[in-house]
Design an enzyme around this catalytic site. Structure first.
Site, PDB file in Angstrom:
ATOM      1  N   LYS A 144       0.822  -1.211   0.000  1.00  0.00           N
ATOM      2  CA  LYS A 144       0.000   0.000   0.000  1.00  0.00           C
ATOM      3  C   LYS A 144       0.855   1.260   0.000  1.00  0.00           C
ATOM      4  O   LYS A 144       1.833   1.354   0.751  1.00  0.00           O
ATOM      5  CB  LYS A 144      -0.922   0.005   1.234  1.00  0.00           C
ATOM      6  CG  LYS A 144      -1.887  -1.185   1.239  1.00  0.00           C
ATOM      7  CD  LYS A 144      -2.626  -1.336   2.567  1.00  0.00           C
ATOM      8  CE  LYS A 144      -3.683  -0.277   2.759  1.00  0.00           C
ATOM      9  NZ  LYS A 144      -4.511  -0.574   3.975  1.00  0.00           N
ATOM     10  N   HIS A 153     -15.381  -3.336   6.059  1.00  0.00           N
ATOM     11  CA  HIS A 153     -14.779  -2.027   6.324  1.00  0.00           C
ATOM     12  C   HIS A 153     -15.733  -1.293   7.266  1.00  0.00           C
ATOM     13  O   HIS A 153     -16.848  -0.962   6.880  1.00  0.00           O
ATOM     14  CB  HIS A 153     -14.602  -1.246   5.015  1.00  0.00           C
ATOM     15  CG  HIS A 153     -14.187   0.188   5.207  1.00  0.00           C
ATOM     16  ND1 HIS A 153     -13.019   0.711   4.690  1.00  0.00           N
ATOM     17  CD2 HIS A 153     -14.788   1.205   5.863  1.00  0.00           C
ATOM     18  CE1 HIS A 153     -12.926   1.993   5.036  1.00  0.00           C
ATOM     19  NE2 HIS A 153     -13.987   2.319   5.733  1.00  0.00           N
ATOM     20  N   ASN A 208      -8.709   9.285   8.351  1.00  0.00           N
ATOM     21  CA  ASN A 208      -8.965  10.378   7.421  1.00  0.00           C
ATOM     22  C   ASN A 208      -9.237  11.635   8.231  1.00  0.00           C
ATOM     23  O   ASN A 208     -10.180  11.683   9.023  1.00  0.00           O
ATOM     24  CB  ASN A 208     -10.139  10.037   6.507  1.00  0.00           C
ATOM     25  CG  ASN A 208      -9.775   8.917   5.542  1.00  0.00           C
ATOM     26  OD1 ASN A 208      -8.660   8.885   5.015  1.00  0.00           O
ATOM     27  ND2 ASN A 208     -10.676   7.993   5.330  1.00  0.00           N
ATOM     28  N   ARG A 265     -10.480  14.590   7.920  1.00  0.00           N
ATOM     29  CA  ARG A 265     -11.351  15.525   7.197  1.00  0.00           C
ATOM     30  C   ARG A 265     -12.785  15.036   7.294  1.00  0.00           C
ATOM     31  O   ARG A 265     -13.036  13.967   7.804  1.00  0.00           O
ATOM     32  CB  ARG A 265     -10.926  15.542   5.730  1.00  0.00           C
ATOM     33  CG  ARG A 265     -10.891  14.090   5.178  1.00  0.00           C
ATOM     34  CD  ARG A 265     -10.732  14.006   3.698  1.00  0.00           C
ATOM     35  NE  ARG A 265     -10.314  12.697   3.255  1.00  0.00           N
ATOM     36  CZ  ARG A 265     -11.127  11.703   2.894  1.00  0.00           C
ATOM     37  NH1 ARG A 265     -12.432  11.879   2.951  1.00  0.00           N
ATOM     38  NH2 ARG A 265     -10.656  10.540   2.502  1.00  0.00           N
TER      39      ARG A 265
HETATM   40  P1  ADP Z   1     -14.060   8.771   1.887  1.00  0.00           P
HETATM   41  O1  ADP Z   1     -12.941   8.039   2.570  1.00  0.00           O
HETATM   42  O2  ADP Z   1     -14.415  10.103   2.405  1.00  0.00           O
HETATM   43  O3  ADP Z   1     -15.209   7.907   1.583  1.00  0.00           O
HETATM   44  P2  ADP Z   1     -12.616   8.513  -0.496  1.00  0.00           P
HETATM   45  O4  ADP Z   1     -11.474   7.796   0.135  1.00  0.00           O
HETATM   46  O5  ADP Z   1     -13.484   7.807  -1.479  1.00  0.00           O
HETATM   47  O6  ADP Z   1     -13.516   9.184   0.564  1.00  0.00           O
HETATM   48  O7  ADP Z   1     -12.059   9.841  -1.106  1.00  0.00           O
HETATM   49  C1  ADP Z   1     -12.828  11.026  -1.141  1.00  0.00           C
HETATM   50  C2  ADP Z   1     -12.376  11.881  -2.258  1.00  0.00           C
HETATM   51  O8  ADP Z   1     -11.073  12.310  -2.037  1.00  0.00           O
HETATM   52  C3  ADP Z   1     -12.379  11.199  -3.590  1.00  0.00           C
HETATM   53  O9  ADP Z   1     -12.741  12.144  -4.538  1.00  0.00           O
HETATM   54  C4  ADP Z   1     -10.931  10.753  -3.741  1.00  0.00           C
HETATM   55  O10 ADP Z   1     -10.602  10.652  -5.093  1.00  0.00           O
HETATM   56  C5  ADP Z   1     -10.205  11.858  -3.044  1.00  0.00           C
HETATM   57  N1  ADP Z   1      -8.955  11.473  -2.363  1.00  0.00           N
HETATM   58  C6  ADP Z   1      -8.833  10.793  -1.211  1.00  0.00           C
HETATM   59  N2  ADP Z   1      -7.551  10.675  -0.832  1.00  0.00           N
HETATM   60  C7  ADP Z   1      -6.809  11.280  -1.772  1.00  0.00           C
HETATM   61  C8  ADP Z   1      -5.404  11.505  -1.968  1.00  0.00           C
HETATM   62  N3  ADP Z   1      -4.474  11.071  -1.112  1.00  0.00           N
HETATM   63  N4  ADP Z   1      -5.024  12.170  -3.061  1.00  0.00           N
HETATM   64  C9  ADP Z   1      -5.944  12.614  -3.930  1.00  0.00           C
HETATM   65  N5  ADP Z   1      -7.268  12.461  -3.797  1.00  0.00           N
HETATM   66  C10 ADP Z   1      -7.703  11.802  -2.758  1.00  0.00           C
HETATM   67  P1  ADP Z   2      -7.467   4.531   0.983  1.00  0.00           P
HETATM   68  O1  ADP Z   2      -6.488   5.440   1.645  1.00  0.00           O
HETATM   69  O2  ADP Z   2      -7.321   4.481  -0.481  1.00  0.00           O
HETATM   70  O3  ADP Z   2      -8.866   4.759   1.467  1.00  0.00           O
HETATM   71  P2  ADP Z   2      -7.343   2.189   2.711  1.00  0.00           P
HETATM   72  O4  ADP Z   2      -6.090   1.841   3.410  1.00  0.00           O
HETATM   73  O5  ADP Z   2      -8.403   2.843   3.512  1.00  0.00           O
HETATM   74  O6  ADP Z   2      -7.009   3.072   1.440  1.00  0.00           O
HETATM   75  O7  ADP Z   2      -7.932   0.898   2.010  1.00  0.00           O
HETATM   76  C1  ADP Z   2      -8.994   0.988   1.083  1.00  0.00           C
HETATM   77  C2  ADP Z   2      -9.730  -0.337   1.028  1.00  0.00           C
HETATM   78  O8  ADP Z   2      -8.851  -1.399   0.626  1.00  0.00           O
HETATM   79  C3  ADP Z   2     -10.295  -0.815   2.350  1.00  0.00           C
HETATM   80  O9  ADP Z   2     -11.543  -0.246   2.641  1.00  0.00           O
HETATM   81  C4  ADP Z   2     -10.357  -2.305   2.162  1.00  0.00           C
HETATM   82  O10 ADP Z   2     -11.506  -2.693   1.459  1.00  0.00           O
HETATM   83  C5  ADP Z   2      -9.144  -2.598   1.310  1.00  0.00           C
HETATM   84  N1  ADP Z   2      -8.005  -2.980   2.157  1.00  0.00           N
HETATM   85  C6  ADP Z   2      -7.034  -2.164   2.619  1.00  0.00           C
HETATM   86  N2  ADP Z   2      -6.130  -2.827   3.369  1.00  0.00           N
HETATM   87  C7  ADP Z   2      -6.535  -4.123   3.391  1.00  0.00           C
HETATM   88  C8  ADP Z   2      -6.021  -5.324   3.984  1.00  0.00           C
HETATM   89  N3  ADP Z   2      -4.912  -5.325   4.707  1.00  0.00           N
HETATM   90  N4  ADP Z   2      -6.724  -6.466   3.784  1.00  0.00           N
HETATM   91  C9  ADP Z   2      -7.842  -6.484   3.034  1.00  0.00           C
HETATM   92  N5  ADP Z   2      -8.363  -5.400   2.450  1.00  0.00           N
HETATM   93  C10 ADP Z   2      -7.731  -4.218   2.612  1.00  0.00           C
HETATM   94 MG    MG Z   3      -9.522   4.538   3.376  1.00  0.00          MG
END
Ligand code: ADP
Ligand code: ADP
Ligand code: MG
Length: 466
Positions: free
Chosen positions: A159, A209, A291, A293
């Site tokens: 990741k 999640h 997060n 925000r």
């Molecule tokens: P939430 O966790 O609030 O459900 P998402 O993870 O789906 O939201 O992200 C919310 C919005 O922010 C989306 O439009 C996503 O593309 C954007 N976003 C989230 N993290 C990043 C990042 N590190 N860089 C750019 N855009 C991001």
């Molecule tokens: P983002 O910053 O893009 O939101 P997250 O770390 O929150 O990324 O992970 C996004 C999604 O990916 C999670 O909601 C989950 O569905 C999947 N995921 C992340 N880490 C794991 C893991 N260790 N095992 C299984 N699924 C994962």
């Molecule tokens: Mg996330």
């Protein structure tokens, strides 16, 4: 001194959402927009609007200097960042703080510690919050990574530490896959987030999640507002969210809530924040990320608690105490949110920007549609494809599902392809009805609708009202 004028550093539905609350509070509000968004609703609804650049995000919504100049030029003394864009950018927050403008969110210092996912995981571990087994921090060298992957045991996830929005994540089932995934993720992380650092963790099989909403003020009060279940995901991106989660009982809810509050207190958190966890089939929970925000899916929490989270964010930012204590909060019913996107589910969810011709919004008791679209609005191709969020609230989960189905039947968006029918189909699957789905469900479901069962599944979606 209170807040006398707010600049909203965002676009789309969240900008509209924030503007509404500013107006309710009687605070003048300024929008910023790119040349692609001249006719956007967030521009029309604000008291003033400033053009900050050309369509591409990096030339407008991500241009820190332009956003800050707009705030100064219009005499704003606070900035609400929404989600995405600059909302979790410590450098931007530092710049805002340096001008004496209030950033509606946590401090640059807190965001920089928690925004880096590998660091946040170490902080969680330090304060006794369970984390997914994995590397201690970022891994720079492939061979080091390989050793850790073998030690944890496959499958593992690689990741991006700076990742977000479901991007920069890959699974590996073997040494060969690991080396490939490591390289790919590092590259993607570098190009998308400008930081190639990655970390490794165990792939949790079929997890849910479940995330906890917290709220903290500048007086040391920290509370949680229960959980949201966001397991309905496509490629690690959320599609449907609900609260409460059918996975949690009262005792697990209490434990996870306490873990979230402990972490927030530990870092001196202020504002609204979300702590994301994975829950495995044996109900073990693991910290995933925080997060710092407001989140896309915040309305389901608002519906079940009766609290306007954006209003609390603004009040807390100018030093007011939270208007409630933990003991004042209770779960009042059930809420579901469907993200309505301009995309084609039958063609690999390809985005479908274009001109919207006809719109009919659903209504009725406890039905909410947070959106920035209107008839003749042209969905630009430059930003994410979300058109709005359909949210319902009812006393029980079963009634909420029924309400969502009716609302989806009555939501009409013509001119472009959307995922309305797709969401409607999900609302009829046995898995959703039983609340027995995990983050792998959508992939399975898509296998069905792309194949021979297409007619049968989407047959449910014969829309009653056109
Ligand atoms: P939430 O966790 O609030 O459900 P998402 O993870 O789906 O939201 O992200 C919310 C919005 O922010 C989306 O439009 C996503 O593309 C954007 N976003 C989230 N993290 C990043 C990042 N590190 N860089 C750019 N855009 C991001
Ligand atoms: P983002 O910053 O893009 O939101 P997250 O770390 O929150 O990324 O992970 C996004 C999604 O990916 C999670 O909601 C989950 O569905 C999947 N995921 C992340 N880490 C794991 C893991 N260790 N095992 C299984 N699924 C994962
Ligand atoms: Mg996330």
């Amino acid at each position: 001194m209170g807040i006398n004028k707010i600049l909203v550093a965002n676009r789309g539905e969240i900008a509209v959402r924030v503007i509404r609350t500013c107006k309710e509070l009687g605070i003048p509000v300024v929008s910023v927009y790119s040349t692609a968004d001249e006719s956007s609703l967030h521009v029309k609804l604000a008291d003033e609007a400033v053009c900050i650049g050309t369509p591409r995000s990096k030339d407008s919504y991500l241009n820190m200097q332009s956003v800050l100049s707009a705030a100064i030029a219009t005499g704003c003394n606070a900035i609400h960042p929404g989600y995405g864009f600059l909302s979790e950018n410590p450098k931007f927050i530092e710049m805002v703080e340096a001008t004496g403008i209030t950033f509606i969110g946590p401090s640059a210092n807190v965001v920089s510690r928690l925004g880096d996912k590998a660091t946040a995981k170490m902080i969680a571990k330090q304060c006794g919050v369970p984390v997914v087994e994995g590397s201690d921090g970022i891994i720079l060298d492939q061979e080091d990574g390989l050793k850790i992957a073998r030690k944890i045991g496959y499958p593992v996830m690689i990741k991006a530490s700076a990742g977000g929005g479901g991007r920069g994540i890959a699974i590996a089932n073997s040494d060969t896959e690991f080396l490939k995934a490591f390289e790919m993720t590092s590259m993607e992380a570098e190009s998308s987030f400008g930081d190639k650092s990655v970390y490794i963790e165990k792939f949790v099989e079929n997890p849910r999640h479940v995330e906890i909403q917290i709220m903290a003020d500048k007086h040391g009060n920290v509370v949680h507002l229960f959980e949201r279940d966001c397991s309905m995901q496509r490629r690690n991106q959320k599609m449907i969210e609900e609260a409460p989660s059918s996975m949690l009982d009262d005792s697990l809810r209490k434990k996870m809530g306490e873990s979230a509050v402990k972490l927030a207190k530990h870092v001196g958190y202020v504002g609204a924040g979300t702590i994301e966890f994975l829950v495995d089939s044996r109900k073990n929970y693991y910290f995933m990320e925080m997060n710092t925000r407001i989140q896309v899916e915040h309305p389901v929490t608002e519906m079940i608690t009766g609290i306007d989270l954006v209003k609390e964010q603004i009040k807390v930012a100018y030093g007011k105490e939270l208007s409630f204590k933990q003991k004042d909060l209770q779960i009042l019913g059930h809420s579901i949110e469907c993200r309505i996107n301009a995309e084609n589910p039958l063609n690999n969810f390809i985005p479908t920007p274009g001109k919207i011709k006809k719109i009919l919004f659903p209504g009725g008791f406890n039905v909410r549609f947070d959106s920035h679209i209107y008839p003749d609005y042209e969905v630009p191709p430059f930003y994410d494809s979300m058109l709005g969020k359909l949210i319902v609230f009812a006393p029980t989960r079963k009634e909420a599902i029924r309400k969502m189905r009716v609302a989806l039947e009555q939501l009409v968006i013509e001119g472009i392809t959307t995922n309305i029918e797709y969401q409607y189909a999900i609302m009829h699957t046995p898995e959703f009805i039983k609340g027995a789905y995990d983050t792998g469900f959508i992939a399975k479901f898509n296998g069905l609708i792309q194949g021979e069962y297409n007619e049968e599944l989407l047959g449910w979606t014969k829309r009653k009202i056109k």
